[in-house]
Motif scaffolding. Structure first.
Motif, PDB file in Angstrom:
ATOM      1  N   UNK A  85       1.368  -5.035   6.043  1.00 53.03           N
ATOM      2  CA  UNK A  85       2.249  -5.565   5.000  1.00 53.03           C
ATOM      3  C   UNK A  85       3.396  -4.589   4.746  1.00 53.03           C
ATOM      4  N   UNK A  86       4.546  -5.095   4.334  1.00 52.91           N
ATOM      5  CA  UNK A  86       5.645  -4.197   3.970  1.00 52.91           C
ATOM      6  C   UNK A  86       5.246  -3.326   2.774  1.00 52.91           C
ATOM      7  N   UNK A  87       5.623  -2.066   2.836  1.00 52.40           N
ATOM      8  CA  UNK A  87       5.317  -1.141   1.757  1.00 52.40           C
ATOM      9  C   UNK A  87       6.618  -0.644   1.137  1.00 52.40           C
ATOM     10  N   UNK A  88       6.749  -0.842  -0.157  1.00 56.61           N
ATOM     11  CA  UNK A  88       7.875  -0.303  -0.918  1.00 56.61           C
ATOM     12  C   UNK A  88       7.329   0.855  -1.741  1.00 56.61           C
ATOM     13  N   UNK A  89       8.053   1.969  -1.749  1.00 57.72           N
ATOM     14  CA  UNK A  89       7.558   3.148  -2.468  1.00 57.72           C
ATOM     15  C   UNK A  89       8.689   3.709  -3.318  1.00 57.72           C
ATOM     16  N   UNK A  90       8.544   3.633  -4.631  1.00 58.27           N
ATOM     17  CA  UNK A  90       9.528   4.212  -5.546  1.00 58.27           C
ATOM     18  C   UNK A  90       9.184   5.676  -5.784  1.00 58.27           C
ATOM     19  N   UNK A  91      10.138   6.546  -5.513  1.00 58.30           N
ATOM     20  CA  UNK A  91       9.920   7.985  -5.689  1.00 58.30           C
ATOM     21  C   UNK A  91      10.353   8.402  -7.095  1.00 58.30           C
ATOM     22  N   UNK A  92       9.377   8.683  -7.933  1.00 61.11           N
ATOM     23  CA  UNK A  92       9.657   9.106  -9.304  1.00 61.11           C
ATOM     24  C   UNK A  92       9.804  10.615  -9.411  1.00 61.11           C
ATOM     25  N   UNK A  93       9.382  11.333  -8.380  1.00 60.22           N
ATOM     26  CA  UNK A  93       9.653  12.764  -8.251  1.00 60.22           C
ATOM     27  C   UNK A  93       9.658  13.089  -6.761  1.00 60.22           C
ATOM     28  N   UNK A  94       9.625  14.374  -6.412  1.00 56.85           N
ATOM     29  CA  UNK A  94       9.815  14.775  -5.016  1.00 56.85           C
ATOM     30  C   UNK A  94       8.535  14.888  -4.200  1.00 56.85           C
ATOM     31  N   UNK A 109       3.714  -2.299  -3.483  1.00 58.98           N
ATOM     32  CA  UNK A 109       4.729  -1.429  -4.080  1.00 58.98           C
ATOM     33  C   UNK A 109       4.035  -0.210  -4.682  1.00 58.98           C
ATOM     34  N   UNK A 110       4.239   0.947  -4.049  1.00 60.44           N
ATOM     35  CA  UNK A 110       3.659   2.195  -4.520  1.00 60.44           C
ATOM     36  C   UNK A 110       4.586   2.861  -5.528  1.00 60.44           C
ATOM     37  N   UNK A 111       3.981   3.547  -6.474  1.00 62.32           N
ATOM     38  CA  UNK A 111       4.753   4.324  -7.448  1.00 62.32           C
ATOM     39  C   UNK A 111       4.257   5.775  -7.390  1.00 62.32           C
ATOM     40  N   UNK A 112       3.706   6.300  -8.479  1.00 64.27           N
ATOM     41  CA  UNK A 112       3.199   7.677  -8.497  1.00 64.27           C
ATOM     42  C   UNK A 112       1.713   7.618  -8.175  1.00 64.27           C
ATOM     43  N   UNK A 113       1.275   8.219  -7.051  1.00 64.98           N
ATOM     44  CA  UNK A 113      -0.087   7.993  -6.562  1.00 64.98           C
ATOM     45  C   UNK A 113      -0.855   9.300  -6.353  1.00 64.98           C
ATOM     46  N   UNK A 114      -0.566  10.314  -7.162  1.00 65.94           N
ATOM     47  CA  UNK A 114      -1.261  11.593  -7.059  1.00 65.94           C
ATOM     48  C   UNK A 114      -2.503  11.619  -7.939  1.00 65.94           C
ATOM     49  N   UNK A 115      -3.036  12.822  -8.174  1.00 64.53           N
ATOM     50  CA  UNK A 115      -4.246  13.017  -8.986  1.00 64.53           C
ATOM     51  C   UNK A 115      -5.434  12.269  -8.401  1.00 64.53           C
ATOM     52  N   UNK A 116      -5.727  12.553  -7.150  1.00 62.73           N
ATOM     53  CA  UNK A 116      -6.889  12.041  -6.414  1.00 62.73           C
ATOM     54  C   UNK A 116      -6.849  10.534  -6.175  1.00 62.73           C
ATOM     55  N   UNK A 117      -5.666   9.950  -6.159  1.00 63.42           N
ATOM     56  CA  UNK A 117      -5.562   8.508  -5.909  1.00 63.42           C
ATOM     57  C   UNK A 117      -5.327   8.238  -4.422  1.00 63.42           C
ATOM     58  N   UNK A 118      -4.103   8.169  -3.973  1.00 64.37           N
ATOM     59  CA  UNK A 118      -3.819   7.868  -2.570  1.00 64.37           C
ATOM     60  C   UNK A 118      -3.357   9.139  -1.851  1.00 64.37           C
ATOM     61  N   UNK A 119      -4.303   9.842  -1.241  1.00 62.45           N
ATOM     62  CA  UNK A 119      -3.939  10.988  -0.423  1.00 62.45           C
ATOM     63  C   UNK A 119      -3.505  10.483   0.958  1.00 62.45           C
ATOM     64  N   UNK A 120      -3.011  11.342   1.840  1.00 60.81           N
ATOM     65  CA  UNK A 120      -2.514  10.871   3.144  1.00 60.81           C
ATOM     66  C   UNK A 120      -3.506  10.007   3.922  1.00 60.81           C
ATOM     67  N   UNK A 121      -4.777  10.383   3.900  1.00 59.28           N
ATOM     68  CA  UNK A 121      -5.791   9.609   4.625  1.00 59.28           C
ATOM     69  C   UNK A 121      -5.854   8.175   4.131  1.00 59.28           C
TER      70      UNK A 121
END
Length: 432
Positions: free
Chosen positions: A127-136, A105-117
């Motif tokens: 595995x199934x991936x759930x991603x909660x969008x806390x912004x755009x 379950x992904x949440x907010x993953x910016x600031x050098x954490x999970x980039x596209x690569x």
């Protein structure tokens, strides 16, 4: 037992971090094996894990976060609209809790954490991936707040936030990187608000994905109504004053928070109240200092940053109304927390706020970007004849829709649907 691992950049720092932690607690109460792993850990909660296994890795992560944000300033115009580049990231697929989870379950993953690569690497785990969008940000070429920009509906480019905006600028390059990564992933989106759900459907990156509208939750045993007079005295406020509460109030230049509209509406309210203006007091929490704040027309008390939830809940309960002039917000916690404490909310009709505030029921939805309408909302709540009814309706809204048990159950239903052979096909949309 269902195993879920939540990935977020920080532990409780910001709305996304708090939402992640609150959902984790709600799932644990429902006997789900739920864990959080963060990119950078500020707190001391031993149950929250981090990918930084020693002090050197922690310092390195902090350096990269600061460096990436500093480097970004070379490419961005001097505006206060948040934008994230995708230069740095880290691999998470070898962490044992990620490998052993049934759901990532992904949440907010910016600031050098999970980039596209590094997001794309998750496909290797199957595995199934759930991603909660806390912004755009997940479905744009870099911005977190879109306002009226519709470039995300195409392939971004010509970004108004970049110094060198062009069709093939950095925003389009980021869009391409995200698109290539997303094609490899089975992503199931959680939109906390109807506004976010509609935004995702319009996006070129995520429009065809499985979308489920499930709100965030909060601790209803902490954020609850209290005796108004006693709460005011506890907060050091005059129990005979009508208290307007508002959150972090930055400078006039901060467009995202709508500061200027609040100032204009308060000026207008003071004019209309005349001598009765002496009965009004404004209370501001979350201000980092009192040097860069506007001049308010009413007596104003600055409480500073409040890190203790019980003290914060007392402030909400002490207030007679909460003011939030934000121009774009997903499902702001300040609104939910205020309503949970029985305090009505005055806000613009924007973002996910209408999912929580019902006009003339538990608050007032002002016309977007209208200081006059915001003032009308303040007058409405001041003159409302049955304050106790308004308090009860505010609390009931949260208990019926956002209480821990209700939100946890909706997530569990989604998790189980994704981990059984009869899981929903990619590309459908449903309210869970």
């Amino acid at each position: 037992m269902l195993k879920v691992v939540h990935l977020n950049t920080y532990d409780g720092n910001g709305g996304a971090g708090r939402a992640c932690m609150r959902l984790n607690r709600a799932l644990l109460e429902q006997q789900v094996d739920s864990k959080i792993i963060v990119h950078y850990k500020f707190g001391n909660d031993p149950s929250i894990k981090t990918f930084n296994t020693n002090i050197f890795k922690k310092y390195y992560t902090a350096f990269i976060i600061i460096f990436e944000r500093s480097l970004a300033k070379l490419y961005l115009k001097p505006v206060r609209t948040p934008f994230s580049f995708a230069w740095f990231g880290r691999s998470v697929i070898k962490h044992p809790d990620v490998k052993n989870a049934d759901i990532i379950h992904l949440h907010w993953v910016n600031h050098s954490f999970l980039n596209p690569k590094h997001l794309a690497q998750l496909a290797k785990l199957n595995k199934p991936i759930v991603w909660t969008f806390h912004d755009s940000n997940a479905f744009t070429g870099g911005c977190h707040v879109r306002y009226t920009c519709t470039h995300y509906q195409q392939q971004c480019g010509n970004c108004p936030l970049l110094k060198n905006e062009a069709q093939d600028d950095q925003s389009q390059k980021i869009w391409v990187q995200k698109n290539e990564a997303y094609q490899k992933l089975n992503i199931n989106i959680v939109a906390p608000s109807s506004w976010m759900e509609e935004s995702v459907k319009l996006s070129s990156l995520m429009g065809g994905r499985s979308i489920h509208q499930i709100p965030n939750t909060l601790e209803t045993n902490i954020f609850k109504p209290l005796n108004k007079k006693q709460a005011k005295e506890q907060a050091g406020l005059n129990p005979d004053k009508f208290i307007f509460l508002t959150g972090f109030m930055p400078s006039r230049k901060d467009l995202h928070k709508g500061t200027q509209y609040l100032l204009d509406s308060l000026d207008l309210l003071k004019q209309r109240l005349g001598e009765n203006a002496e009965n009004i007091e404004l209370v501001v929490f979350g201000n980092r200092n009192t040097e860069d704040v506007p001049d308010f027309p009413f007596k104003t008390t600055f409480l500073g940053t409040i890190s203790d939830d019980e003290k914060l809940a007392n402030c909400y309960a002490a207030a007679d109304a909460f003011l939030i002039p934000s121009l774009e917000d997903n499902l702001p916690y300040t609104v939910m927390e205020s309503l949970a404490c029985g305090t009505p909310v005055i806000a613009f009709t924007t973002g996910g706020i209408p999912d929580m505030v019902r006009h003339n029921y538990n608050g007032y939805l002002a016309e977007y970007r209208s200081a006059q309408s915001l003032t009308a909302g303040m007058e409405w709540v001041i003159s409302y004849p049955d304050k106790e009814k308004l308090e009860a309706q505010s609390r009931l809204t949260v208990m019926d829709r956002f209480a821990e048990r209700i939100v946890a159950a909706k997530h569990i239903q989604l998790y189980k649907a994704l981990t059984t052979p009869a899981k929903k096909k990619k590309g459908t949309s449903a309210d869970v």
